[in-house]
Motif scaffolding. Structure first.
Motif, mmCIF file in Angstrom:
data_model
loop_
_atom_site.group_PDB
_atom_site.id
_atom_site.type_symbol
_atom_site.label_atom_id
_atom_site.label_comp_id
_atom_site.label_asym_id
_atom_site.label_seq_id
_atom_site.Cartn_x
_atom_site.Cartn_y
_atom_site.Cartn_z
ATOM 1 N N GLU A 23 20.692 134.696 50.483
ATOM 2 C CA GLU A 23 19.646 133.692 50.292
ATOM 3 C C GLU A 23 20.139 132.345 50.812
ATOM 4 O O GLU A 23 21.340 132.046 50.732
ATOM 5 C CB GLU A 23 19.282 133.559 48.814
ATOM 6 C CG GLU A 23 18.405 134.672 48.269
ATOM 7 C CD GLU A 23 16.977 134.597 48.772
ATOM 8 O OE1 GLU A 23 16.421 133.482 48.853
ATOM 9 O OE2 GLU A 23 16.414 135.651 49.098
ATOM 10 N N THR A 25 18.939 128.336 50.313
ATOM 11 C CA THR A 25 18.050 127.497 49.521
ATOM 12 C C THR A 25 18.198 126.042 49.945
ATOM 13 O O THR A 25 19.296 125.497 49.959
ATOM 14 C CB THR A 25 18.399 127.613 48.023
ATOM 15 O OG1 THR A 25 18.400 129.002 47.648
ATOM 16 C CG2 THR A 25 17.401 126.859 47.171
ATOM 17 N N LEU A 27 18.283 122.323 49.393
ATOM 18 C CA LEU A 27 18.587 121.501 48.235
ATOM 19 C C LEU A 27 17.845 120.176 48.297
ATOM 20 O O LEU A 27 17.333 119.780 49.348
ATOM 21 C CB LEU A 27 20.095 121.258 48.146
ATOM 22 C CG LEU A 27 20.963 122.522 48.079
ATOM 23 C CD1 LEU A 27 22.437 122.154 48.130
ATOM 24 C CD2 LEU A 27 20.641 123.341 46.833
ATOM 25 N N GLY A 32 21.847 122.911 52.522
ATOM 26 C CA GLY A 32 21.405 124.271 52.263
ATOM 27 C C GLY A 32 22.478 125.067 51.558
ATOM 28 O O GLY A 32 23.638 125.086 52.003
ATOM 29 N N THR A 35 23.959 131.909 49.490
ATOM 30 C CA THR A 35 24.536 132.715 48.417
ATOM 31 C C THR A 35 24.490 134.198 48.751
ATOM 32 O O THR A 35 23.508 134.699 49.295
ATOM 33 C CB THR A 35 23.783 132.496 47.090
ATOM 34 O OG1 THR A 35 22.392 132.805 47.275
ATOM 35 C CG2 THR A 35 23.912 131.055 46.619
ATOM 36 N N THR A 68 17.606 136.533 44.372
ATOM 37 C CA THR A 68 16.810 135.333 44.588
ATOM 38 C C THR A 68 17.637 134.110 44.224
ATOM 39 O O THR A 68 18.539 134.180 43.394
ATOM 40 C CB THR A 68 15.518 135.341 43.744
ATOM 41 O OG1 THR A 68 15.858 135.505 42.354
ATOM 42 C CG2 THR A 68 14.578 136.455 44.183
ATOM 43 N N ALA A 69 17.325 132.980 44.866
ATOM 44 C CA ALA A 69 17.982 131.708 44.576
ATOM 45 C C ALA A 69 16.905 130.634 44.621
ATOM 46 O O ALA A 69 16.338 130.362 45.676
ATOM 47 C CB ALA A 69 19.086 131.430 45.590
ATOM 48 N N THR A 70 16.607 130.022 43.476
ATOM 49 C CA THR A 70 15.450 129.144 43.327
ATOM 50 C C THR A 70 15.882 127.746 42.910
ATOM 51 O O THR A 70 16.600 127.575 41.924
ATOM 52 C CB THR A 70 14.489 129.716 42.267
ATOM 53 O OG1 THR A 70 14.222 131.096 42.558
ATOM 54 C CG2 THR A 70 13.177 128.942 42.255
ATOM 55 N N LEU A 71 15.406 126.743 43.659
ATOM 56 C CA LEU A 71 15.700 125.349 43.343
ATOM 57 C C LEU A 71 14.917 124.925 42.116
ATOM 58 O O LEU A 71 13.703 125.136 42.033
ATOM 59 C CB LEU A 71 15.342 124.456 44.531
ATOM 60 C CG LEU A 71 15.608 122.962 44.367
ATOM 61 C CD1 LEU A 71 17.105 122.686 44.323
ATOM 62 C CD2 LEU A 71 14.940 122.179 45.496
ATOM 63 N N VAL A 77 20.289 125.234 41.058
ATOM 64 C CA VAL A 77 19.730 126.457 41.632
ATOM 65 C C VAL A 77 20.037 127.615 40.712
ATOM 66 O O VAL A 77 21.204 127.811 40.317
ATOM 67 C CB VAL A 77 20.318 126.737 43.040
ATOM 68 C CG1 VAL A 77 19.784 128.049 43.599
ATOM 69 C CG2 VAL A 77 20.004 125.583 43.991
ATOM 70 N N VAL A 79 20.304 131.582 40.426
ATOM 71 C CA VAL A 79 20.495 132.759 41.271
ATOM 72 C C VAL A 79 20.400 133.979 40.365
ATOM 73 O O VAL A 79 21.152 134.085 39.387
ATOM 74 C CB VAL A 79 21.863 132.708 41.974
ATOM 75 C CG1 VAL A 79 22.023 133.885 42.919
ATOM 76 C CG2 VAL A 79 22.020 131.392 42.736
ATOM 77 N N ARG A 114 9.217 128.931 41.507
ATOM 78 C CA ARG A 114 9.074 127.897 40.465
ATOM 79 C C ARG A 114 7.600 127.608 40.256
ATOM 80 O O ARG A 114 6.849 127.411 41.213
ATOM 81 C CB ARG A 114 9.821 126.623 40.862
ATOM 82 C CG ARG A 114 10.056 125.687 39.692
ATOM 83 C CD ARG A 114 10.968 124.558 40.074
ATOM 84 N NE ARG A 114 10.250 123.496 40.766
ATOM 85 C CZ ARG A 114 10.828 122.505 41.421
ATOM 86 N NH1 ARG A 114 12.141 122.443 41.500
ATOM 87 N NH2 ARG A 114 10.120 121.578 42.006
#
Length: 198
Positions: A23, A25, A27, A32, A35, A68-71, A77, A79, A114
């Motif tokens: 992933e 993400t 920032l 970025g 991961t 998944t990796a979500t801000l 983040v 993960v 999100r």
């Protein structure tokens, strides 16, 4: 790096390890976070567009792929999953990952988005079963940033799905589209769900 103004790409330095199923993400500060991935260790990297270089960070609590990796709203983040039911939270000010409460079950190839209340909605995905098969999820988990925990409401999509998309819609609903599942026995499905998160 692709420059849309000129329509050209410029080679940059390579990552420290090979990655696929990882992933990336974006920032809050424009960097970025990269991961996981096939063949990688739990270490992660941050790409700085100002220098064009990757810098090591992490490590996560364990290796991950197809996760998944979500801000989050505070710039951290979360993960989640990736052949596991575990989750980590990366805090940029400390450049460290912290282990969070587990998901409800093992998930890979799921989605995480999100939503309006700041929580992260995790949907679908799959986990391996005995004999080389796969179980496909129809359940949802919700990560709550203030408590650092997952919530497990009894809410399901019409069909299980994995490898699908999850797109926030105006008004707060989320569109789940496509993917594949084990009920229909097809490589891909065209069904969609419109979810109104609680």
């Amino acid at each position: 790096v692709f420059d849309p103004a000129t329509g050209t790409s410029t080679p940059i330095t390579s990552m420290a390890v090979t990655r696929a199923g990882h992933e990336a993400t974006l920032l809050a500060d424009g960097r970025g976070l990269v991961t996981g991935g096939h063949g990688s260790n739990p270490g992660c990297e941050v790409f700085d567009p100002g220098t064009g270089a990757f810098t090591g960070t992490g490590p996560m609590s364990e290796p991950r792929r197809d996760h998944t990796a979500t801000l989050l709203g505070d710039g951290s983040v979360v993960v989640a999953g990736g052949g596991s039911f575990t989750a980590d939270r990366w805090v940029p000010a400390q450049d460290l990952f912290y282990r969070m409460q587990n998901l409800g079950d093992v998930r890979s190839l799921h989605t995480a988005v999100r939503i309006g209340n700041g929580r992260v909605m995790v949907t679908g995905g799959e986990k391996p079963t005995a004999g080389g098969g796969a179980f496909f999820h129809s359940t949802m988990d919700f990560f709550d940033p203030p408590t650092g925990s997952f919530l497990f409401p009894d809410v399901k999509t019409r069909v299980p799905r994995t490898g699908h998309t999850a797109t926030p819609l105006p008004g707060g609903d989320v569109l789940l589209a496509g993917g594949k599942n084990g009920i229909l026995g097809q490589p891909a499905v065209r069904t969609c769900d419109r979810v109104r998160p609680q």
